[in-house]
Write a protein that holds these residues in place. Structure first.
Motif, PDB file in Angstrom:
ATOM      1  N   THR A 205      30.260   0.998  17.148  1.00  0.00           N
ATOM      2  CA  THR A 205      30.606   1.208  18.564  1.00  0.00           C
ATOM      3  C   THR A 205      30.959   2.670  18.868  1.00  0.00           C
ATOM      4  OG1 THR A 205      32.977   0.779  18.299  1.00  0.00           O
ATOM      5  CG2 THR A 205      31.576  -1.126  18.722  1.00  0.00           C
ATOM      6  N   VAL A 206      30.977   3.488  17.824  1.00  0.00           N
ATOM      7  CA  VAL A 206      31.275   4.914  18.069  1.00  0.00           C
ATOM      8  C   VAL A 206      30.203   5.833  17.484  1.00  0.00           C
ATOM      9  CG1 VAL A 206      33.791   4.713  18.258  1.00  0.00           C
ATOM     10  CG2 VAL A 206      32.762   4.934  15.992  1.00  0.00           C
ATOM     11  N   SER A 207      29.322   5.275  16.656  1.00  0.00           N
ATOM     12  CA  SER A 207      28.400   6.137  15.917  1.00  0.00           C
ATOM     13  C   SER A 207      27.168   6.511  16.747  1.00  0.00           C
ATOM     14  CB  SER A 207      27.948   5.408  14.653  1.00  0.00           C
ATOM     15  OG  SER A 207      26.905   6.134  14.066  1.00  0.00           O
ATOM     16  N   PRO A 208      26.788   7.801  16.737  1.00  0.00           N
ATOM     17  CA  PRO A 208      25.575   8.190  17.456  1.00  0.00           C
ATOM     18  C   PRO A 208      24.311   8.025  16.624  1.00  0.00           C
ATOM     19  CG  PRO A 208      26.723  10.134  16.680  1.00  0.00           C
ATOM     20  CD  PRO A 208      27.493   8.946  16.166  1.00  0.00           C
ATOM     21  N   GLU A 209      24.404   7.251  15.524  1.00  0.00           N
ATOM     22  CA  GLU A 209      23.189   7.093  14.723  1.00  0.00           C
ATOM     23  C   GLU A 209      22.389   5.881  15.197  1.00  0.00           C
ATOM     24  OE1 GLU A 209      24.062   6.283  10.507  1.00  0.00           O
ATOM     25  OE2 GLU A 209      25.927   5.393  11.218  1.00  0.00           O
ATOM     26  N   TRP A 210      21.109   5.941  14.929  1.00  0.00           N
ATOM     27  CA  TRP A 210      20.224   4.820  15.220  1.00  0.00           C
ATOM     28  C   TRP A 210      20.077   4.054  13.909  1.00  0.00           C
ATOM     29  CZ3 TRP A 210      14.256   5.337  16.159  1.00  0.00           C
ATOM     30  CH2 TRP A 210      13.743   4.090  16.540  1.00  0.00           C
ATOM     31  N   SER A 211      20.588   2.810  13.863  1.00  0.00           N
ATOM     32  CA  SER A 211      20.595   2.053  12.611  1.00  0.00           C
ATOM     33  C   SER A 211      19.407   1.112  12.565  1.00  0.00           C
ATOM     34  CB  SER A 211      21.872   1.219  12.512  1.00  0.00           C
ATOM     35  OG  SER A 211      22.997   2.053  12.656  1.00  0.00           O
TER      36      SER A 211
END
Ligand code: FAD
Length: 457
Positions: A205-211
């Motif tokens: 909910t805070v990460s700017p990565e695309w998982s």
């Protein structure tokens, strides 16, 4: 400030989603009069804005507004779907992004759409909602609505998506023979406030990565917009799914093959109550995007139905809009409309065909069925892990080339520059003042035959 056309044309845009509204806004800004005819209203899920799209949004002055509703990606993380092991990364190095002069962003489809509608309305674009177009008369430049209204314009733009009613008029029956894609993509929106209640989901909910979770013959990926936007690619098992962005249905774990994913991702998906599957028909690229009357043209998914939920659907639509509006801001006369539409077709077709092929290749790469091919893929990702995390300057040139060549081709393309290059070549012949009709005809013929020689269509 966009260039203004010397002669005003009237455009009707059929379909008011991203492609339609972006075209409408850009053409109105270029000095034309545009009416958008849209059958409904509504929006869903997340979209990606790769640098080739962000650059154009910035050019239109939408940058600050986009910054307020988007998240800037810093990396793509590939994980084993079954165990959750991090297999590899694609890091969006600062140096690379600086060179591309635009970011890779995520945002809600609805936020981008609403922004374009607002900008288009304030530029003077007219909208008619709840108006379904049922047929098009290409020779008269006329659309006919379900309620029987007849609306005419100099140019009709078919921006009516995957199941376009304008497309058959332009492409003919041959172009309608597609094959059902073997995978369906499913949109799932997970509320971030629910995710925050689970320790192992908070990071997302805070990460700017695309998982990306790579499963057995399927894959799932997620990114943060206002909510957490998940897309799953699952086998169709031969059954077509619905093809509507407007109709969600109850979450179906069996349909989603959720048991092929690790418990954490299963939990994530189950936090959503509903899903929106969109099946996809794969077509050979259409030969024609412009009707021979020179009065009807296709854009967006109507012209190039890309796999839904890819990274470049919105981007290709925005590039179409930029190409069309830049062409129609050139100092050309109304009589040059057909030439400008042909140029649009020539500039866009190869780009969209290459993007479609690349999107399907990448989707199939992340969806490999478990077996030797998948093991080789995962070993490759593990192998490159350490190198992927190195700084841009420290990485080996060969690794960077292998990893980035295809992405850079996609990301560095500038639709506006492509038109400028075309105009540098053909403009002097086309725009020469008081050029007699016969010479305009001859310049047009020369341009047409150069396209045929290049195997354009
Ligand atoms: C409501 C909606 C939500 C979407 N959400 C997402 C998302 O979350 N993530 C994602 O990746 N992509 C999403 N998409 C798809 C995305 O918009 C496209 O992939 C692409 O970005 C732009 O395509 P387009 O404008 O050419 O076509 P589309 O987006 O498919 O839009 C076509 C438009 O034409 C209208 N239309 C169709 N037929 C007629 C007719 N006969 N008369 C009048 N109007 C007509 C439709 O109502 C629609 O608004 C969504 C599309 C829609 C319509």
């Amino acid at each position: 400030m966009p260039r203004r056309a010397s002669q005003m044309l009237r455009f009707i845009v059929v379909g008011g989603s991203i492609a339609g509204v972006a075209c409408a806004y850009a053409l109105q800004q270029a000095g034309h009069q545009v009416l958008v005819v849209e059958q409904g209203d509504g929006s869903h899920g997340g979209i990606r804005s790769p640098p080739n799209m962000t650059r154009l949004l910035n050019h239109w002055g939408l940058g600050p507004a986009i910054a307020r509703v988007s998240i800037k990606a810093d990396r793509f993380t590939f994980m084993d779907g079954k165990s959750g092991e991090e297999l590899g990364f694609l890091v969006l190095h600062e140096k690379l992004m600086k060179a591309l002069a635009a970011d890779f962003l995520y945002m809600q489809h609805g936020a981008l759409h609403a922004m374009f509608v607002e900008y288009a309305k304030s530029a003077g674009v007219q909208f008619r909602y709840n108006t379904e177009v049922v047929s098009v008369d290409p020779w008269k430049g006329m659309v006919i609505t379900r309620k029987g209204a007849r609306l005419s314009a100099d140019v009709i733009i078919g921006a009516d998506g995957y199941r376009s009613v304008v497309r058959p008029v332009v492409v003919g029956p041959e172009g309608m023979k597609g094959v059902l894609d073997k995978r369906v993509s499913v949109n799932i929106t997970v509320p971030t406030d629910l995710m925050r209640q689970h320790k192992d989901l908070v990071k997302l909910t805070v990460s700017p990565e695309w998982s990306l979770w790579l499963g057995d013959d399927c894959a799932m990926h997620g990114l943060l917009t206002v909510q957490y936007a998940v897309v799953m690619h699952v086998p169709t098992d031969g059954k077509p799914a619905q093809n509507s962005w407007d109709r969600s249905q109850p979450l179906d774990e069996k349909f989603l093959k959720l048991d092929r994913f690790e418990p954490r991702t299963q939990k994530l998906v189950k936090l959503a109550q509903t899903m929106t599957p969109t099946s996809h028909t794969i077509y050979e690229p259409f030969d024609n995007w412009v009707h021979e009357s020179g009065k009807v043209v296709l854009v967006g998914e109507a012209a190039h139905p890309l796999m839904p939920n890819g990274s470049h659907n919105a981007a290709m639509s925005i590039e179409d809009a930029m190409t069309l509006s830049t062409l129609f801001s050139l100092p050309a006369a109304k009589s040059h409309t057909s030439i400008l539409l042909s140029a649009y077709e020539e500039l866009r077709q190869p780009r969209c065909a290459a993007t479609q092929a690349s999107e399907l290749r990448k989707r199939d790469f992340v969806c490999l069925p478990f077996g030797p091919g998948q093991q080789a893929r995962d070993d490759g990702l593990r192998d490159a892990r350490a190198r992927a995390l190195l700084d841009w300057d420290e990485a080996e040139e060969e690794f960077l080339r292998d990893t980035w060549e295809e992405y850079i081709d996609l990301f560095a393309f500038d639709a506006r520059e492509a038109v400028e290059d075309w105009w540098t070549k053909w403009g002097p012949a086309i725009s020469r003042p008081r050029m007699p009709d016969s010479r305009i005809e001859s310049a047009a013929r020369k341009f047409e035959s150069s396209r045929l020689e290049a195997g354009g269509f």
